[in-house]
Design a protein around this motif. Structure first.
Motif, short mmCIF file in Angstrom:
data_model
loop_
_atom_site.label_atom_id
_atom_site.label_comp_id
_atom_site.label_asym_id
_atom_site.label_seq_id
_atom_site.Cartn_x
_atom_site.Cartn_y
_atom_site.Cartn_z
N UNK A 1 -4.48 11.67 -2.38
CA UNK A 1 -4.91 11.16 -1.07
C UNK A 1 -5.03 12.29 -0.06
N UNK A 2 -4.10 13.22 -0.08
CA UNK A 2 -4.18 14.36 0.83
C UNK A 2 -5.40 15.21 0.51
N UNK A 3 -5.71 15.34 -0.78
CA UNK A 3 -6.89 16.11 -1.17
C UNK A 3 -8.19 15.42 -0.76
N UNK B 1 -12.90 16.98 -9.50
CA UNK B 1 -11.50 16.91 -9.95
C UNK B 1 -10.89 15.58 -9.56
N UNK B 2 -11.13 15.14 -8.34
CA UNK B 2 -10.58 13.86 -7.90
C UNK B 2 -11.18 12.70 -8.69
N UNK B 3 -12.44 12.79 -9.06
CA UNK B 3 -13.07 11.75 -9.87
C UNK B 3 -12.43 11.69 -11.25
N UNK B 4 -12.17 12.85 -11.85
CA UNK B 4 -11.51 12.90 -13.16
C UNK B 4 -10.09 12.33 -13.07
N UNK B 5 -9.40 12.62 -11.98
CA UNK B 5 -8.05 12.07 -11.79
C UNK B 5 -8.12 10.55 -11.71
N UNK B 6 -9.11 10.04 -11.00
CA UNK B 6 -9.27 8.59 -10.87
C UNK B 6 -9.52 7.93 -12.22
N UNK B 7 -10.35 8.57 -13.04
CA UNK B 7 -10.63 8.03 -14.37
C UNK B 7 -9.37 8.09 -15.24
N UNK B 8 -8.67 9.22 -15.21
CA UNK B 8 -7.47 9.38 -16.02
C UNK B 8 -6.36 8.43 -15.58
N UNK C 1 0.84 -1.20 0.00
CA UNK C 1 0.00 0.00 0.00
C UNK C 1 0.87 1.24 0.00
N UNK C 2 1.91 1.23 0.81
CA UNK C 2 2.85 2.35 0.88
C UNK C 2 3.48 2.60 -0.48
N UNK C 3 3.98 1.54 -1.11
CA UNK C 3 4.64 1.69 -2.40
C UNK C 3 3.66 2.11 -3.49
N UNK C 4 2.45 1.59 -3.42
CA UNK C 4 1.47 1.87 -4.48
C UNK C 4 0.96 3.30 -4.43
N UNK C 5 0.58 3.77 -3.25
CA UNK C 5 -0.04 5.09 -3.15
C UNK C 5 0.91 6.20 -2.74
N UNK D 1 1.77 12.17 -7.43
CA UNK D 1 0.40 12.52 -7.81
C UNK D 1 -0.62 11.77 -6.97
N UNK D 2 -0.35 10.49 -6.71
CA UNK D 2 -1.27 9.72 -5.87
C UNK D 2 -1.27 10.23 -4.44
#
Length: 87
Positions: free
Chosen positions: A18-20, A63-70, A4-8, A13-14
């Motif tokens: 997460x902070x947002x 914005x976060x939803x668009x980031x997730x899709x992109x 989890x640490x390595x992935x996020x 950007x990830x």
């Protein structure tokens, strides 16, 4: 836990996303609290401020939803299409 640490948290950007998300939740709670307080005190200032906070939360959520899709897209052409047309 390390995966989890390595992935996020390994990607800037990830980590920013997460902070947002945390910021979005905190701002939503503040907005709801101010709305309740504004209605209880019949204060236009609190209600206006609460609506402002909640509108910002909706915008940040989009914005976060668009980031997730992109983030899920593999093709650079699809990502450019999102930037150009706002999908």
């Amino acid at each position: 836990m390390k995966s989890v640490w390595d992935r996020y948290l390994g990607n800037k950007q990830d980590r920013t996303a997460m902070i947002n998300v945390v910021s979005l939740v905190i701002n939503a709670l503040i907005g709801i609290g101010k709305l309740i307080l504004g209605i209880y005190l019949l204060s236009g200032w609190f209600i206006t401020n609460a609506v402002y906070y909640l509108i910002l939360c909706v915008a940040k959520g989009q914005v976060l939803q668009k980031y997730k899709v992109a983030k899920r897209m593999k093709s650079p052409k699809e990502k450019i299409y999102i930037r150009a047309y706002g999908l």
